[in-house]
Scaffold this motif. Structure first.
Motif, mmCIF file in Angstrom:
data_model
loop_
_atom_site.group_PDB
_atom_site.id
_atom_site.type_symbol
_atom_site.label_atom_id
_atom_site.label_comp_id
_atom_site.label_asym_id
_atom_site.label_seq_id
_atom_site.Cartn_x
_atom_site.Cartn_y
_atom_site.Cartn_z
ATOM 1 N N LYS A 198 0.922 -1.115 0.098
ATOM 2 C CA LYS A 198 0.036 0.108 -0.168
ATOM 3 C C LYS A 198 0.866 1.362 0.085
ATOM 4 O O LYS A 198 0.550 2.352 -0.314
ATOM 5 C CB LYS A 198 -0.881 0.030 1.408
ATOM 6 N N SER A 256 5.027 4.045 -3.397
ATOM 7 C CA SER A 256 4.784 5.321 -4.151
ATOM 8 C C SER A 256 5.132 5.285 -5.537
ATOM 9 O O SER A 256 4.717 6.184 -6.452
ATOM 10 C CB SER A 256 5.578 6.609 -3.238
ATOM 11 N N LYS A 311 2.276 4.342 -7.213
ATOM 12 C CA LYS A 311 0.990 5.243 -7.014
ATOM 13 C C LYS A 311 1.121 6.453 -8.043
ATOM 14 O O LYS A 311 0.131 6.845 -8.539
ATOM 15 C CB LYS A 311 0.913 5.774 -5.654
ATOM 16 N N TYR A 312 2.514 6.803 -8.207
ATOM 17 C CA TYR A 312 2.628 8.094 -8.998
ATOM 18 C C TYR A 312 3.545 7.937 -10.309
ATOM 19 O O TYR A 312 3.136 8.083 -11.382
ATOM 20 C CB TYR A 312 3.417 9.183 -8.089
ATOM 21 N N SER A 317 -4.989 0.690 -12.878
ATOM 22 C CA SER A 317 -4.343 0.200 -11.691
ATOM 23 C C SER A 317 -3.379 -0.975 -11.753
ATOM 24 O O SER A 317 -3.700 -1.835 -12.081
ATOM 25 C CB SER A 317 -5.620 0.076 -10.709
ATOM 26 N N LEU A 363 -0.684 -2.692 -6.332
ATOM 27 C CA LEU A 363 -1.460 -1.954 -5.586
ATOM 28 C C LEU A 363 -2.807 -2.652 -5.336
ATOM 29 O O LEU A 363 -3.635 -2.351 -4.393
ATOM 30 C CB LEU A 363 -1.717 -0.485 -6.006
#
Length: 282
Positions: A214, A217, A220-221, A232, A236
């Motif tokens: 989770k 990063s 995520k980015y 997605s 994640l």
């Protein structure tokens, strides 16, 4: 940070992720890390490990062995080397030279980019997307090698980051059940069910283990900025399929807090504990 990534996304050139970027025959090199301790190749599956972005020059996979040895201590291990780019070449690119004195690892590069200028981040994204596109060529080449080599029957695939994407492309190309298990670590590949349906249907006997964090990063980015897709990644989000029961989604945030912190003994022990649990009776 988010506003900067949106600006990068708008400025990056459009690259077709399915466009081959190299000759498939030279896309993969297989390096034997160790021979198995079993007397015959048929008595133990060969483990193939696949690194992700910026691993192009490296042949040291000792970090992988910490994971492998928790599960397959006596098995033959092969490193699947591919054109993933490498840190030194990336930093010598025009616009990134100024980062060199303070960047020694992928982790330090990621931290430095947090305060870097637009040009530097744009350059890194370009290298990332080149490697991203290369994964399809690599997957096709690896599938061909697995199909042709009887010693790779029932092999185990382990991929980290873009290495997990290579696994998806490999399984997509394989028409027979040649792979017994797929370990997907911090997978930089879409979790969209439509992309996996045919794979799960074709490889009904293959076990899929998806390890997610989770606090990753990078996924995520940087993943979305570098690929220009609103998808997605499996690093994640869970992999799901209505009829394929041999899919395990593991949240390993406690032992893998960062994108580059998956390949170590603690994760191997978690996998061993989870996978060795008896399946409850229905």
């Amino acid at each position: 940070m988010l506003s900067k990534l949106k600006a990068i996304k708008a400025a990056l050139p459009r690259v077709n992720p399915t466009q081959p970027t190299s000759d498939p025959s030279s896309a993969v090199e297989l390096h034997v890390i160790r021979e198995g301790k079993h007397k015959s190749a048929s008595s133990a599956a060969t483990v193939l490990v696949i690194n992700g972005f910026m691993s192009g020059k490296g042949c040291d996979v000792s970090d992988w062995l910490e994971v492998v040895d928790a599960l397959y201590p006596d098995h033959k291990v092969i490193h699947v080397k591919w054109k993933a780019g490498n840190l030194s070449d990336l930093l010598l690119d025009e616009g990134l030279v100024q980062l060199m004195p303070s960047v020694t690892t992928q982790d330090s590069l990621i931290k430095k980019l947090g305060v870097a200028g637009f040009s530097a981040i744009n350059k890194v994204s370009g290298h990332w997307r080149k490697a991203f596109a290369e994964t399809e060529v690599v997957g096709a080449a690896l599938a061909n090698l697995i199909e042709q080599d009887p010693e790779l029957d029932a092999c185990v695939l382990m991929g980290h980051s873009l290495g997990a994407r290579i696994i998806r492309h490999t399984m997509e190309r394989l028409t027979t059940n040649k792979v017994s298990q797929c370990y997907l670590l911090a997978g930089a590949v879409s979790s969209h069910s439509k992309l996996w349906k045919t794979i799960f249907d074709t490889h009904a006997d293959t076990v899929f283990i998806n390890c997610m964090s989770k606090t990753d990063s990078v996924l995520k980015y940087a993943y979305k900025a570098g690929t220009l897709f609103r998808e997605s990644p499996i690093g994640l989000h869970a992999l799901e399929h209505k009829s394929h029961t041999a899919i395990t989604n593991l949240d390993v945030t406690d032992v893998a807090s960062k994108h580059t912190k998956f390949k170590h003994k603690a994760l191997g022990e978690v996998l061993k504990e989870v996978l060795m649990k008896p399946t409850p009776a229905k």
